[in-house]
Scaffold this motif. Structure first.
Motif, PDB file in Angstrom:
ATOM      1  N   UNK A 110       0.826  -1.204   0.000  1.00 53.15           N
ATOM      2  CA  UNK A 110       0.000   0.000   0.000  1.00 53.15           C
ATOM      3  C   UNK A 110       0.862   1.258   0.000  1.00 53.15           C
ATOM      4  N   UNK A 111       1.928   1.261   0.786  1.00 55.00           N
ATOM      5  CA  UNK A 111       2.818   2.423   0.814  1.00 55.00           C
ATOM      6  C   UNK A 111       3.445   2.634  -0.559  1.00 55.00           C
ATOM      7  N   UNK A 112       3.885   1.549  -1.186  1.00 56.48           N
ATOM      8  CA  UNK A 112       4.517   1.686  -2.500  1.00 56.48           C
ATOM      9  C   UNK A 112       3.505   2.058  -3.574  1.00 56.48           C
ATOM     10  N   UNK A 113       2.287   1.546  -3.474  1.00 49.84           N
ATOM     11  CA  UNK A 113       1.258   1.912  -4.450  1.00 49.84           C
ATOM     12  C   UNK A 113       0.954   3.400  -4.391  1.00 49.84           C
ATOM     13  N   UNK A 114       1.030   3.986  -3.209  1.00 47.15           N
ATOM     14  CA  UNK A 114       0.758   5.417  -3.075  1.00 47.15           C
ATOM     15  C   UNK A 114       1.837   6.252  -3.750  1.00 47.15           C
ATOM     16  N   UNK A 115       3.018   5.685  -3.868  1.00 41.95           N
ATOM     17  CA  UNK A 115       4.130   6.404  -4.496  1.00 41.95           C
ATOM     18  C   UNK A 115       4.221   6.099  -5.982  1.00 41.95           C
ATOM     19  N   UNK A 116       4.064   4.831  -6.334  1.00 44.17           N
ATOM     20  CA  UNK A 116       4.291   4.407  -7.717  1.00 44.17           C
ATOM     21  C   UNK A 116       3.336   3.258  -8.036  1.00 44.17           C
ATOM     22  N   UNK A 117       2.116   3.560  -8.448  1.00 41.70           N
ATOM     23  CA  UNK A 117       1.119   2.498  -8.622  1.00 41.70           C
ATOM     24  C   UNK A 117       1.200   1.742  -9.943  1.00 41.70           C
ATOM     25  N   UNK A 118       1.722   2.349 -10.988  1.00 46.64           N
ATOM     26  CA  UNK A 118       1.553   1.774 -12.326  1.00 46.64           C
ATOM     27  C   UNK A 118       2.718   0.919 -12.798  1.00 46.64           C
ATOM     28  N   UNK A 119       3.910   1.145 -12.301  1.00 52.94           N
ATOM     29  CA  UNK A 119       5.107   0.458 -12.795  1.00 52.94           C
ATOM     30  C   UNK A 119       5.535  -0.606 -11.787  1.00 52.94           C
ATOM     31  N   UNK A 120       5.851  -1.816 -12.239  1.00 52.28           N
ATOM     32  CA  UNK A 120       6.338  -2.847 -11.299  1.00 52.28           C
ATOM     33  C   UNK A 120       7.557  -2.348 -10.524  1.00 52.28           C
ATOM     34  N   UNK A 135       1.720  -3.330  -6.045  1.00 55.39           N
ATOM     35  CA  UNK A 135       0.703  -4.209  -6.629  1.00 55.39           C
ATOM     36  C   UNK A 135       1.042  -4.597  -8.052  1.00 55.39           C
ATOM     37  N   UNK A 136       1.581  -3.657  -8.824  1.00 53.10           N
ATOM     38  CA  UNK A 136       1.958  -3.985 -10.200  1.00 53.10           C
ATOM     39  C   UNK A 136       3.060  -5.043 -10.218  1.00 53.10           C
ATOM     40  N   UNK A 137       3.989  -4.947  -9.285  1.00 53.44           N
ATOM     41  CA  UNK A 137       5.044  -5.949  -9.204  1.00 53.44           C
ATOM     42  C   UNK A 137       4.519  -7.293  -8.756  1.00 53.44           C
ATOM     43  N   UNK A 147      -1.098 -10.368   0.683  1.00 47.28           N
ATOM     44  CA  UNK A 147      -1.674  -9.377   1.603  1.00 47.28           C
ATOM     45  C   UNK A 147      -0.855  -8.108   1.784  1.00 47.28           C
ATOM     46  N   UNK A 148       0.476  -8.195   1.796  1.00 44.40           N
ATOM     47  CA  UNK A 148       1.255  -6.985   2.092  1.00 44.40           C
ATOM     48  C   UNK A 148       2.439  -6.733   1.170  1.00 44.40           C
ATOM     49  N   UNK A 149       2.747  -7.679   0.306  1.00 42.50           N
ATOM     50  CA  UNK A 149       3.846  -7.467  -0.644  1.00 42.50           C
ATOM     51  C   UNK A 149       5.228  -7.611  -0.051  1.00 42.50           C
ATOM     52  N   UNK A 150       5.342  -8.109   1.166  1.00 46.51           N
ATOM     53  CA  UNK A 150       6.641  -8.288   1.820  1.00 46.51           C
ATOM     54  C   UNK A 150       7.085  -9.731   1.607  1.00 46.51           C
TER      55      UNK A 150
END
Length: 433
Positions: A110-120, A135-137, A147-150
């Motif tokens: 979620x933190x990364x999506x807020x910064x960079x949502x479109x590019x993996x 999320x893209x990644x 759930x968290x991308x970690x």
């Protein structure tokens, strides 16, 4: 090749003749017809340095990654700006490294999506054992519902990535300029194809340094998944297969479980504990009793010491990146840099072991300081016997580091700028001339 007028670390001026091995060492040797001659002009001759714990491909990949940790990035705004300006590589990913929670707290998708949502995007924690994907990644690696991308570095998700072809030539040249003639690659998931490829690169001269791999005996531990029986089983099976183990321990909990597992499974020559970043006092006698080698990185005192002093309770400072107390307890010790997670200059690591000075000039664990001579020796061990130093003597490998200064100056300065030439397998891999 004949090396003339070189001074050993003990102050003896000698000539050294090398082929595949060191052939002769004497006060004076006469050059043979057609023999190359290198005049050391009184400079120091040493066994080539061996960095006992590095990650070659990760280092090469880091050269093409975005750095998102201290001191370059220190807060959430800096992280957002750095990632927003980044460009994706040929594989479509943005790859960032060196993240620490002091920048913006624990990261998740979620933190990364807020910064960079479109590019993996994948961000590696500076510990090297954790990646955080947006999320893209996650969708790219087939984990859209995670759930968290970690994600842990050694988990199977990375199989979905196209491994970037890394050119190790520039890295090898840099290591040669440090006087490094061998390395131990501590990447845990190298397979036989990777290991053979590294051997072939060395054999064909594309990678100067000898390469020793800890895989398949390397095991990384995580505090949230410490299973004593599973670790003891891994150690026992590895021993039955005829190989040693190397266990990654960066917390007190990991070290305690590893000590217990080694007691259960037994030890064998070559068993190692990697890092031992935190060693409680009660563990010193246990490590000595087990006779397991500790391969540690005091360079982190010089690189991250101020954060340790500010974030870790004062009562625990004495337990960080021990060296002298390990040696006093009779624990076998070797040094390394943990490149790319640490700076790859072994001379800087030696200085850190001698002075224990943080970036701001404070001292961390002054009682753990060792002599310059000891620090140098701990980078001169053999690949499979890190605590048995090589010497400049007939029959030893013709892997040498020649300095442009005498021994007294060399031990006082411990600087890579002193390296005049590096010889691997009897051939010059680097010269400052």
């Amino acid at each position: 090749m004949l090396i003339q007028r070189a001074t050993t670390i003990d102050g003896q001026v000698v000539d050294v003749r090398v082929g595949a091995l060191i052939d002769e060492v004497a006060d004076t040797l006469t050059a043979r017809p057609g023999e190359d001659v290198f005049d050391a002009a009184g400079g120091t001759v040493l066994p080539g340095l061996h960095d006992h714990h590095v990650h070659l491909h990760a280092t090469a990949a880091a050269e093409h990654s975005i750095r998102v940790g201290p001191p370059r990035v220190r807060d959430r705004a800096g992280l957002a700006a750095t990632l927003a300006d980044a460009e994706a590589g040929d594989d479509g990913w943005i790859r960032a490294v060196g993240y620490h929670d002091s920048v913006a707290g624990p990261l998740d998708r979620d933190v990364l999506d807020a910064v960079l949502p479109a590019v993996p995007l994948r961000v590696q924690h500076r510990s090297g054992v954790l990646w955080i994907l947006n999320s893209a990644g996650l969708a790219r690696v087939g984990l859209a519902d995670h759930p968290d991308g970690r994600l842990r570095s050694t988990e199977s998700w990375s199989d979905a990535l196209t491994r970037r072809e890394t050119n190790l030539t520039d890295l090898s040249d840099r290591l040669s300029s440090y006087g490094v003639t061998g390395i131990s690659d501590a990447t845990p998931d190298l397979d036989i194809v990777d290991i053979v490829r590294l051997e072939e690169l060395h054999r064909h001269g594309d990678f100067h340094q000898h390469v020793h791999c800890l895989a398949p005996g390397k095991r990384i531990l995580h505090d949230d998944d410490l299973d004593l029986d599973r670790l003891a089983g891994f150690i026992a099976q590895r021993h039955r297969d005829g190989g040693p183990v190397a266990v990654h321990c960066v917390t007190a909990a990991q070290l305690l479980v590893t000590i217990a597992a080694l007691r259960d499974a037994g030890t064998r020559p070559g068993d190692r504990i990697e890092h031992a970043a935190v060693v409680p006092p009660d563990c010193l006698a246990d490590l000595a009793d087990l006779a397991v080698t500790v391969v540690t990185q005091p360079n982190f005192v010089a690189e991250r010491g101020d954060q340790y002093l500010d974030e870790i309770p004062t009562a625990d400072h004495d337990q960080l990146w021990r060296v002298a107390s390990l040696l006093r307890a009779g624990v076998p010790v070797a040094l390394s840099t943990d490149m790319p997670f640490g700076d790859g200059d072994p001379w800087a690591a030696m200085r850190a072991a001698v002075h224990r000075t943080t970036p701001s000039g404070r001292t961390l664990g002054g009682h753990e300081c060792i002599s310059a001579r000891t620090a140098l020796t701990l980078f001169q061990g053999r690949p499979d016997e890190p605590t048995r130093p090589r010497t400049v003597a007939p029959g030893e490998p013709a892997d040498l580091c020649l300095l442009n200064v005498p021994p007294v100056t060399a031990l006082a300065e411990l600087a890579a700028t002193m390296v005049a030439a590096t010889i691997v397998d009897g051939k010059i891999a680097y010269t400052a001339r």
